[in-house]
Design an enzyme around this catalytic site. Structure first.
Site, short mmCIF file in Angstrom:
data_model
loop_
_atom_site.label_atom_id
_atom_site.label_comp_id
_atom_site.label_asym_id
_atom_site.label_seq_id
_atom_site.Cartn_x
_atom_site.Cartn_y
_atom_site.Cartn_z
N ASP A 261 0.67 -0.86 0.05
CA ASP A 261 -0.03 0.03 0.00
C ASP A 261 0.83 1.39 0.03
OD1 ASP A 261 -2.57 1.69 0.38
OD2 ASP A 261 -1.80 1.84 2.60
N ASP B 60 -0.22 5.10 0.86
CA ASP B 60 -0.18 6.15 1.83
C ASP B 60 -0.24 5.62 3.35
OD1 ASP B 60 -0.74 7.70 -0.41
OD2 ASP B 60 -2.78 7.71 -0.05
N ASP C 247 -1.25 -0.20 6.24
CA ASP C 247 -1.66 0.36 7.45
C ASP C 247 -3.11 0.30 7.90
OD1 ASP C 247 -2.92 3.42 7.02
OD2 ASP C 247 -2.05 2.49 5.30
#
Length: 277
Positions: A18, A20, A192
């Site tokens: 991922d 961001d 996250d």
């Protein structure tokens, strides 16, 4: 630390990241809001609103409902933007805005996966016009990102062609595994957000990075590794020895080394025959 080098007689593997708050410390799309404002794409009110959205994103992450609201807002905001102008703004400001917020720990992981012979794939909900240049900056092999519909006039229509989010990310990972020959049981994934649970579950080695509360709870229950990335650093400020050449460069180096070794053996054998004579 990842030290094992892949046996290339086995199926290929990859590490899916991922973007961001996993590889970079902020939202990739919202980070460019000031540049889009200066380029005349958004007004002051929109710039302030995206700044607030960035604050909310950083403070507590974004759940499914927040992501949906953000998607609708950003889709409406970019309606009518000239795609080429967006790409030019991103290219001009990429290093100033993104380079300083790349996590040192993430950059090291990317290098280690490359050294181990794995492809690195960025899988992000942000738009391709933003994610693809960031992927190139990071040395990623492939990028999966959201794509907006572009009209005949070269401008965004405000409609979404492909939304790289939630289960769609997992589908993209499985499709890449089929097309590229990845063995998902030996692949890695990093995120996250709990919205990426489907992607994390799709691989044999899921890791959570700076997880939101829901993802942390899931990781603890499943015994997944929890990583803490907190050192943003400019790539050019990192140790030069950490720089890993691309796979073509590694192959070329290996070929040169093999050729040199062969030449050495030929020379040695020739010298021995001359001496014996």
């Amino acid at each position: 630390m990842l030290r094992v080098v892949e046996n290339h007689s086995l199926p290929r593997t990859a590490a899916f990241f991922d973007l961001d708050k996993t590889v970079i410390a902020k939202s990739s799309t919202l980070t460019f809001s000031k540049s889009f404002y200066q380029g005349g794409l958004i007004n002051r009110r929109a710039a302030l609103r995206t700044a607030y959205a960035q604050f909310v994103f950083l403070a507590g992450g974004a759940d499914h409902d927040q992501m949906e609201r953000m998607r609708k807002y950003l889709s409406a905001m970019c309606r009518g933007w000239n795609v080429q102008q967006v790409k030019e703004i991103v290219a001009e400001t990429l290093h100033d805005l993104i380079d300083p917020i790349i996590y040192d720990e993430a950059a090291s992981l990317i290098e280690e996966h490359h050294t181990a012979g794995r492809d690195v794939v960025i899988v992000s909900t942000s738009g391709a016009e933003v994610v693809e240049p960031i992927g190139e900056l990071l040395g990623a092999d492939r990028v999966v990102a959201t794509r907006m519909v572009v009209g005949d006039d070269g401008c965004f229509t405000g409609e979404v062609e492909y939304y790289a989010y939630g289960p769609t990310k997992a589908e993209a990972v499985r499709e890449l595994a089929e097309s590229e020959g990845y063995d998902l049981a030996r692949c890695f994934a990093y995120s996250d957000s709990a919205t990426d649970l489907p992607m994390l579950q799709a691989v044999g080695h899921p890791h959570v990075v700076n997880p939101d509360r829901t993802l942390r709870r899931e990781a603890l229950a499943r015994g997944w590794p929890i990583l803490d990335f907190h050192r943003p650093v400019r790539l050019k400020q990192r140790m030069p020895t950490l720089s890993v050449p691309s796979r073509p460069a590694l192959v070329a180096a290996a070929a040169i080394g093999a050729a040199a070794a062969t030449a050495g053996l030929v020379w040695y054998a020739s010298r021995r025959r001359t001496t014996a004579a």
